[in-house]
Design a protein around this motif. Sequence first.
Motif, short mmCIF file in Angstrom:
data_model
loop_
_atom_site.label_atom_id
_atom_site.label_comp_id
_atom_site.label_asym_id
_atom_site.label_seq_id
_atom_site.Cartn_x
_atom_site.Cartn_y
_atom_site.Cartn_z
N SER A 1 1.05 9.09 1.62
CA SER A 1 0.04 8.37 2.40
C SER A 1 -1.35 8.51 1.81
O SER A 1 -2.29 7.87 2.26
CB SER A 1 0.02 8.89 3.83
OG SER A 1 -0.41 10.24 3.83
N GLY A 2 -1.50 9.37 0.81
CA GLY A 2 -2.80 9.60 0.20
C GLY A 2 -3.52 10.81 0.76
O GLY A 2 -4.59 11.17 0.29
N ASP B 1 4.07 5.63 -5.53
CA ASP B 1 3.99 5.70 -6.98
C ASP B 1 3.02 6.79 -7.42
O ASP B 1 3.30 7.55 -8.34
CB ASP B 1 3.54 4.35 -7.56
CG ASP B 1 4.61 3.28 -7.45
OD1 ASP B 1 5.78 3.63 -7.20
OD2 ASP B 1 4.27 2.10 -7.63
N THR B 2 1.87 6.90 -6.75
CA THR B 2 0.90 7.93 -7.06
C THR B 2 1.50 9.31 -6.81
O THR B 2 1.34 10.23 -7.61
CB THR B 2 -0.39 7.74 -6.23
OG1 THR B 2 -0.91 6.45 -6.51
CG2 THR B 2 -1.42 8.79 -6.54
N TYR B 3 2.20 9.46 -5.69
CA TYR B 3 2.86 10.72 -5.37
C TYR B 3 3.85 11.08 -6.47
O TYR B 3 3.90 12.23 -6.91
CB TYR B 3 3.55 10.62 -4.01
CG TYR B 3 4.47 11.79 -3.72
CD1 TYR B 3 3.94 13.02 -3.32
CD2 TYR B 3 5.85 11.67 -3.85
CE1 TYR B 3 4.77 14.10 -3.06
CE2 TYR B 3 6.68 12.75 -3.59
CZ TYR B 3 6.15 13.95 -3.21
OH TYR B 3 6.97 15.03 -2.96
N ALA C 1 0.84 -1.20 0.00
CA ALA C 1 0.00 0.00 0.00
C ALA C 1 0.87 1.24 0.00
O ALA C 1 0.59 2.21 -0.71
CB ALA C 1 -0.94 0.00 1.20
N THR C 2 1.95 1.24 0.79
CA THR C 2 2.87 2.38 0.82
C THR C 2 3.51 2.58 -0.54
O THR C 2 3.64 3.71 -1.02
CB THR C 2 3.95 2.15 1.89
OG1 THR C 2 3.31 2.00 3.15
CG2 THR C 2 4.92 3.30 1.95
N ALA C 3 3.89 1.50 -1.21
CA ALA C 3 4.50 1.59 -2.53
C ALA C 3 3.52 2.19 -3.54
O ALA C 3 3.89 3.02 -4.37
CB ALA C 3 4.98 0.23 -3.00
N VAL D 1 3.88 10.18 -9.64
CA VAL D 1 3.15 10.58 -10.84
C VAL D 1 2.65 12.02 -10.68
O VAL D 1 2.79 12.85 -11.58
CB VAL D 1 1.98 9.61 -11.12
CG1 VAL D 1 1.04 10.17 -12.19
CG2 VAL D 1 2.52 8.24 -11.54
N ASP D 2 2.06 12.31 -9.51
CA ASP D 2 1.55 13.66 -9.24
C ASP D 2 2.68 14.69 -9.23
O ASP D 2 2.54 15.78 -9.80
CB ASP D 2 0.81 13.71 -7.91
CG ASP D 2 -0.50 12.94 -7.91
OD1 ASP D 2 -0.97 12.54 -9.00
OD2 ASP D 2 -1.05 12.73 -6.82
N LEU D 3 3.79 14.37 -8.57
CA LEU D 3 4.91 15.31 -8.49
C LEU D 3 5.50 15.57 -9.87
O LEU D 3 5.80 16.71 -10.22
CB LEU D 3 5.99 14.78 -7.54
CG LEU D 3 7.20 15.70 -7.33
CD1 LEU D 3 6.76 17.04 -6.73
CD2 LEU D 3 8.24 15.03 -6.44
N THR D 4 5.64 14.53 -10.67
CA THR D 4 6.16 14.70 -12.03
C THR D 4 5.24 15.61 -12.84
O THR D 4 5.71 16.48 -13.57
CB THR D 4 6.31 13.32 -12.71
OG1 THR D 4 7.22 12.53 -11.93
CG2 THR D 4 6.86 13.46 -14.12
N ALA D 5 3.94 15.45 -12.68
CA ALA D 5 2.98 16.31 -13.38
C ALA D 5 3.11 17.76 -12.91
O ALA D 5 3.05 18.70 -13.71
CB ALA D 5 1.56 15.80 -13.18
N LEU D 6 3.32 17.96 -11.59
CA LEU D 6 3.52 19.32 -11.08
C LEU D 6 4.78 19.94 -11.66
O LEU D 6 4.78 21.10 -12.09
CB LEU D 6 3.62 19.30 -9.55
CG LEU D 6 2.34 19.10 -8.78
CD1 LEU D 6 2.66 18.99 -7.29
CD2 LEU D 6 1.37 20.23 -9.02
N VAL D 7 5.87 19.18 -11.64
CA VAL D 7 7.15 19.68 -12.15
C VAL D 7 7.04 20.04 -13.63
O VAL D 7 7.63 21.01 -14.09
CB VAL D 7 8.27 18.64 -11.88
CG1 VAL D 7 9.52 18.95 -12.67
CG2 VAL D 7 8.58 18.57 -10.39
#
Length: 135
Positions: A38-39, A17-19, A11-13, A21-27
């Motif tokens: 943690s969601g 992974d979601t973080y 679940a942590t992984a 993807v989100d961070l890459t989109a922000l950058v």
Amino acid sequence: MIRALALALSATAVYADTYCVDLTALVNGTATEIALPSGTPGTCTTSLDVSGARALNCRWPFDYRAKAATDTFTGLLDATTQCLSTDGLTDQGVNHPDSYDLRTFETNTAQVSISIKDMGARQQTFIFLRVAPIP
């Protein structure tokens, strides 16, 4: 017991992974919000710098000096290091009664800053994430 640990780690992984993807989109400038690994969603706002570029500023409140805050900060640093494939630079200390720790990550397109701040007057600890484009 081992099965429960394996489920927790997977679940942590997934969250990490979601973080990422989100961070890459922000950058890359294609997103305007992000959740912790943690969601937990952050409260995010945008700000303008002197060049007119928009930065995203997110925050997550915790109880004052809670272990959960420092654990989350450490996890966020680890996830960001893995996601961006670079280590964050540590800022200099401050002469102030509240504690403060800031790490800055540089990519080709953005600067990512993560900080944890204890605010005694508010009896809260905050984690802040700032993603600002590099002009």
